[in-house]
Design an enzyme around this catalytic site. Structure first.
Site, PDB file in Angstrom:
ATOM      1  N   LEU A   1      25.257  11.929 -19.561  1.00 29.49           N
ATOM      2  CA  LEU A   1      25.793  10.978 -20.528  1.00 29.49           C
ATOM      3  C   LEU A   1      27.307  11.062 -20.473  1.00 29.49           C
ATOM      4  CD1 LEU A   1      23.542  11.562 -23.701  1.00 29.49           C
ATOM      5  CD2 LEU A   1      23.476   9.587 -22.185  1.00 29.49           C
ATOM      6  N   ASP A   2      27.971   9.965 -20.800  1.00 31.56           N
ATOM      7  CA  ASP A   2      29.438   9.988 -20.841  1.00 31.56           C
ATOM      8  C   ASP A   2      29.927  10.956 -21.904  1.00 31.56           C
ATOM      9  OD1 ASP A   2      29.593   8.113 -18.843  1.00 31.56           O
ATOM     10  OD2 ASP A   2      29.819   6.406 -20.203  1.00 31.56           O
ATOM     11  N   LYS A   3      31.131  11.433 -21.723  1.00 32.87           N
ATOM     12  CA  LYS A   3      31.733  12.384 -22.662  1.00 32.87           C
ATOM     13  C   LYS A   3      31.702  11.866 -24.097  1.00 32.87           C
ATOM     14  CE  LYS A   3      36.277  14.420 -23.724  1.00 32.87           C
ATOM     15  NZ  LYS A   3      37.690  14.537 -23.266  1.00 32.87           N
TER      16      LYS A   3
END
EC number: 5.4.99.-
Length: 378
Positions: free
Chosen positions: A153-155
């Site tokens: 998942l993105d940050k």
């Protein structure tokens, strides 16, 4: 509590308010004489930089605390994300263990917090992959083997994240993601309301260098058609463009914002953010990267949204991305087993923004309800 001067018998740690005199005994006279000698010498570049940093930090601590509860919460969130990069891996692993939403002999599912990267990279001091060995020991004892990542998942994205105990199981789950057998659902709070309120965005995505921003690349649309004299004309697609399909539905809306349920059919980098911002003209709240293609700047919000959130535009840069992976359904990993539906509640800042913007939390049928994980949708 301010640190004592040269006459203090012990060593003080800034911010802790605790004296370590029991561990290290320092005498005041040598310290004071050393300080005097240092003051008499001309400043070199290193000591000048250290002094400037100390002055800047001191100015930060003198900033008055915001009285607005929303601005206080935004500041707390910024401080929290900064602290995530400084904590010891054991502390982070312990925090992740408290956010576990499902665990069995094959998988561990965590609710990924905001601001924590999954993988390491330039400027990343701590990430989820770094603490997987520690997390495994917390859950299965000191002899446990490290957990394995199954996807990313993105940050800035929160929500469902799947880990596996065995490398073979991780590869099996990764293959399910690659072959699009995993059903993923996200919630996003958007600026403006998409028209129509439900549909499919089927526009390829490509990575390009942003205009006027050397060495800064963004994902953007690479449409297969364009309008020419009122007619739809097919254009030659770039070989670097990737197929991207997103299904969306408005769950709740007001005049200036909406809560959307998103189901990405494909898994292209930043797909949801690009489709919402450039495809539907409804960027995700707090998306400072894709709200404007031509510049990299804090998201520009309307006066109405700023008033509802209790924010000033100058503070909008601290607004977090309101994109949450709320549900993930895995097919059965073994024969005679049922599919696994995993649900995650949105973070507190997400829920607070819903309330302030006049958006309703979905009913139990649409929400990540009380159950954290539902095998076979049980």
């Amino acid at each position: 509590m301010a640190a004592p001067g040269c006459s203090a018998p012990g060593l003080w740690v800034r911010g802790s308010g605790q004296c370590l005199g029991s561990l290290f005994t320092l005498y005041s006279k040598p310290l004071c004489s050393a300080a005097a000698a240092a003051a008499s010498r001309p400043l070199d570049a290193q000591r000048l930089a250290e002094r400037l940093r100390a002055q800047k930090q001191q100015q930060k601590t003198k900033e008055p605390a915001p009285t607005n509860p929303v601005q206080r919460r935004v500041r707390e969130l910024v401080r929290f994300t900064e602290q995530l990069q400084r904590v010891h891996p054991n502390v982070l692993a312990k925090a992740l263990s408290r956010g576990i939403v499902h665990q069995d002999k094959d998988l561990v599912v965590i609710n990924k917090p905001y601001g924590l990267p999954v993988h390491g990279g330039p400027g990343v001091k701590l990430c989820i992959s770094d603490v997987l060995p520690v997390l495994a020991k917390i859950l299965h004892g000191p002899k446990a083997k490290p957990l394995h990542l199954c996807h990313r998942l993105d940050k800035e994205t929160t929500g469902v994240m799947v880990l596996a105990w065995e490398k073979e199981v991780a590869h099996q789950v990764q293959e399910l993601f690659r072959t699009r057998q995993v059903t993923k659902k996200y919630w996003a709070i958007t600026v403006r309301v998409p028209v129509p309120e439900a549909g499919v965005v089927d526009i390829p995505i490509i990575e390009k260098e942003a205009q006027g921003q050397q060495h800064h690349h963004k994902m953007t649309l690479s449409p297969s058609y364009r309008v020419d004299d009122g007619k739809m004309v097919r254009v030659r697609s770039s070989r670097n463009a990737q197929l991207a399909v997103t299904q969306y539905q408005v769950l709740s809306s007001s005049l200036s914002a909406a809560l959307l349920e998103l189901q990405p059919i494909t898994g292209i980098k930043h797909q949801l953010r690009v489709h919402l911002s450039f495809g539907l003209d409804c960027p995700v709240l707090g998306d400072h990267k894709y709200s404007d293609w031509n510049r990299l700047a804090p998201q520009k919000l309307s006066a109405g949204i700023l008033k509802k959130l209790g924010l000033q535009q100058s503070k909008a840069r601290h607004l977090p991305l309101h994109l949450h992976a709320c549900q993930l359904t895995l097919p059965a990993l073994q024969p005679q087993k049922e599919e696994l539906t995993l649900l995650c509640r949105p973070p507190r800042y997400f829920v607070n923004s819903l309330r302030r913007l006049g958006l309703k939390m979905p009913s139990r049928d649409h929400s990540a309800g009380d159950e954290a994980a539902q095998p076979g949708a049980q």
